[in-house]
Design a protein around this motif. Sequence first.
Motif, mmCIF file in Angstrom:
data_model
loop_
_atom_site.group_PDB
_atom_site.id
_atom_site.type_symbol
_atom_site.label_atom_id
_atom_site.label_comp_id
_atom_site.label_asym_id
_atom_site.label_seq_id
_atom_site.Cartn_x
_atom_site.Cartn_y
_atom_site.Cartn_z
ATOM 1 N N ALA A 143 37.423 17.223 18.330
ATOM 2 C CA ALA A 143 36.326 18.117 18.722
ATOM 3 C C ALA A 143 36.031 19.119 17.617
ATOM 4 N N ALA A 144 37.115 19.634 16.962
ATOM 5 C CA ALA A 144 36.923 20.584 15.863
ATOM 6 C C ALA A 144 36.218 19.914 14.688
ATOM 7 N N LEU B 116 25.898 26.833 18.266
ATOM 8 C CA LEU B 116 26.867 27.469 19.156
ATOM 9 C C LEU B 116 26.402 27.487 20.608
ATOM 10 N N GLU B 117 25.111 27.640 20.849
ATOM 11 C CA GLU B 117 24.638 27.728 22.224
ATOM 12 C C GLU B 117 24.670 26.358 22.921
ATOM 13 N N TYR C 205 36.213 27.593 10.652
ATOM 14 C CA TYR C 205 35.979 28.910 10.053
ATOM 15 C C TYR C 205 34.682 28.848 9.222
ATOM 16 N N VAL C 206 33.716 29.666 9.616
ATOM 17 C CA VAL C 206 32.474 29.794 8.854
ATOM 18 C C VAL C 206 32.548 31.145 8.135
ATOM 19 N N LYS D 189 32.681 21.029 13.128
ATOM 20 C CA LYS D 189 32.506 21.346 11.708
ATOM 21 C C LYS D 189 31.340 20.545 11.124
ATOM 22 N N ASN D 190 31.269 19.263 11.495
ATOM 23 C CA ASN D 190 30.180 18.429 10.979
ATOM 24 C C ASN D 190 28.823 18.943 11.458
ATOM 25 N N ALA D 191 28.778 19.369 12.733
ATOM 26 C CA ALA D 191 27.513 19.875 13.274
ATOM 27 C C ALA D 191 27.104 21.172 12.577
ATOM 28 N N VAL D 192 28.083 22.065 12.345
ATOM 29 C CA VAL D 192 27.785 23.331 11.667
ATOM 30 C C VAL D 192 27.359 23.070 10.230
#
Length: 335
Positions: A175-176, A236-237, A205-206, A180-183
């Motif tokens: 999931a992490a 995030l939403e 971590y961003v 990360k890929n989505a961010v």
Amino acid sequence: MKSKFHHVIVAMVLSATACVPARQFEDLQKKEKACQEEAAKLKNTNTILSTENTDLTARNAKLEEGVNKLANDSAVQGNNYRRLNELYNQLTASYDKLLANNEKLQAGSAEETRKLLNQLNEARTDLQKKEDALRKSSADLDSQQRDLDESKKALAEREAKVAELQAIIAQKDSAATSLKNAVSKALMGFENNGLTIEKRNGKVYVSLEEQLLFASGSTVIEKKGEEALKKLAVVLESDPDLGIVVEGHTDNVPINGTLASGARDNWELSVLRATSVTKILLTNSKIVPTRITPAGKGPYMPLDSAATPEAKRKNRRTEIILTPKLAELMKAMGE
């Protein structure tokens, strides 16, 4: 008169003769019915016995499996048991031999008899010790087998728990990675331009450098930084279970006086900057405010402890820490 009486007797005889086959037929019918009932009882009994035989066969197979497992697991103790048993047999043979010698020497001198009796007593004592050791070994073997069974059960339970935890951890790590890929995809134009994205310990971590968000000493977010934060908010939403922490960090250069933002030291500056970033993330987004925790770390968690300008630049940053839902992991660890 005599002729009439004769006819009566003949008639009675004929009548009696006709009745005999009818009674025999009834008796045969009763016997046949009794045989049929007995056959039905035997058939029902045979069915019950067949069912019981099947159950006993299955239980016997299960017992044989348990016996084989116990025999394999207790091989070492079994060897010790057999060794003691061999010693016991040897001592028994020696004892029998001494008894035979005693019978031969009973006619000998009293001294020889006394020596032989002493040897017999010593052999008897030694034999008793070996018998006691053999019984103790057998009891120890049973106790160790019970301990072994309990240990195997506990090990199996532990392995199952470890496997469950590993599966949950792998799921959270996956999931992490997806997060990360989505961010990274959402902030593609900003990454490596004052913005870095890392996955550590199941979290994402961003990190945004000061130059991307704020002017020196300011808490007002620059336009480019605001654009990056709004794109991040869209990601995030989409995940209402995601935990969000916004951390403000500064270098260790003291602030002289009070800044225009009202901050009197680096710690206050870091808190105000974290709050500014939080407000941008919440503006025009569906993120629930209770999901975000702003925090100021001041100069106390530097990335680089060197006193160089480059190190100080790295330390002046805002970190947005994203944590996938860990309820399942915490539940499994607490059981």
